[in-house]
Design an enzyme around this catalytic site. Structure first.
Site, short mmCIF file in Angstrom:
data_model
loop_
_atom_site.label_atom_id
_atom_site.label_comp_id
_atom_site.label_asym_id
_atom_site.label_seq_id
_atom_site.Cartn_x
_atom_site.Cartn_y
_atom_site.Cartn_z
CG LEU A 116 -27.28 67.72 5.72
CD1 LEU A 116 -26.82 68.68 6.81
CD2 LEU A 116 -27.88 68.48 4.55
CG ASP A 117 -22.64 66.23 0.44
OD1 ASP A 117 -22.02 66.91 1.28
OD2 ASP A 117 -22.89 66.63 -0.70
CB ALA A 118 -18.88 63.61 3.79
#
Length: 270
Positions: A116-118
């Site tokens: 998952l992106d930040a």
């Protein structure tokens, strides 16, 4: 029922199925024998017919009533509600907060399944089962995921229809498996809550889809990954999967594993 009596003098190979399944917490040996009699157990896809059946727990795949059984008790499966601001890696070269803080209390060396992106929070699986991780994160696997996005503006029924009908992005056609409007907020800066279900693992696909229909994402959380639901797990907390959840996840991976799944294929970033 074939009792599978072993020839005198021959060393038996493998471990009795009853013993293996009892150790895995499925049921007592006597109950497992009843399951065998009832035809409820399969080994490598074939129904077991002998009470004396022996297996190799390291290589044989066993299911009971169609649900995969975890035989290797050294494998650990953990659900994490990844908070925003954390990158999905075990060691970030740029010094950003990474996943090590959530794995340090486990004896096993755990890795994340997909990413998952930040700035996206939500359900992330951590495991030391490398084979399962590679299968589930493989681009062609297409595990279903459910997201809830807070977006700018008031989402209309026409927008929801466009998300499910589909459209072209720079890397090809895309459509949501399901989409529904959960809530809208009026006022000077209206916003909406949208639930998207899709199986694509393309880079930042949820954010790109919603931006394309005119509603940029301001918050994004993944609530579901295949058969797993985030539930009430707080952000930044983790828990081990239950026996039922492990069985559901292993069943999914075994039934639909892509033939060309190999290490290093996990490219998913939402």
């Amino acid at each position: 029922m074939n009792m599978n009596i072993e020839p005198f003098g021959e060393a038996p190979q493998g471990v009795r199925l009853q013993k293996v399944l009892a150790a895995a917490g499925v049921a007592s040996r006597r109950v497992v024998e009843q399951y065998i009699v009832e035809g409820r157990i399969r080994v490598n896809g074939v129904v077991v017919e002998e009470l004396g059946r022996r297996i190799d727990p390291e290589t044989d795949l066993v299911d009971v009533d169609g649900t995969a059984i975890q035989l290797d008790v050294s494998k650990r499966y953990v659900m994490l509600n990844k908070p925003t601001g954390v990158v999905s890696t075990m060691k970030d070269e740029n010094g950003r907060p990474d996943l090590r803080r959530f794995t340090k209390d486990y004896e096993e060396r755990l890795y994340n399944v997909g990413r998952l992106d930040a700035e996206t929070s939500g359900l992330l699986i951590l495991t030391n089962d490398g084979e399962l991780a590679h299968v589930l994160a493989h681009p062609s696997f297409g595990v279903t995921k459910v997201y809830i996005a807070k977006v700018e503006g008031t989402v209309t029924a026409q927008v929801i229809q466009k998300l499910t009908t589909g459209f072209d992005l720079e890397d090809g056609f895309i459509k949501a498996d399901k989409a529904r409007l959960l809530d809208t907020s009026k006022g000077a800066n209206p916003s909406s809550l949208v639930e998207l279900t899709l199986h694509s693992g393309r880079n930042r696909i949820v954010r790109r889809m919603l931006a394309e229909v005119g509603h940029p994402v301001t918050e994004l959380v993944r609530r579901q990954f295949g058969p797993l639901h985030l539930g009430t797990l707080p952000a930044g907390k983790s828990r081990e999967l239950t026996k039922i959840e492990r069985g559901a996840l292993l069943t999914l991976a075994r039934h639909d594993a892509p033939a060309d799944a190999t290490p290093g294929d996990a490219q998913e970033i939402e």
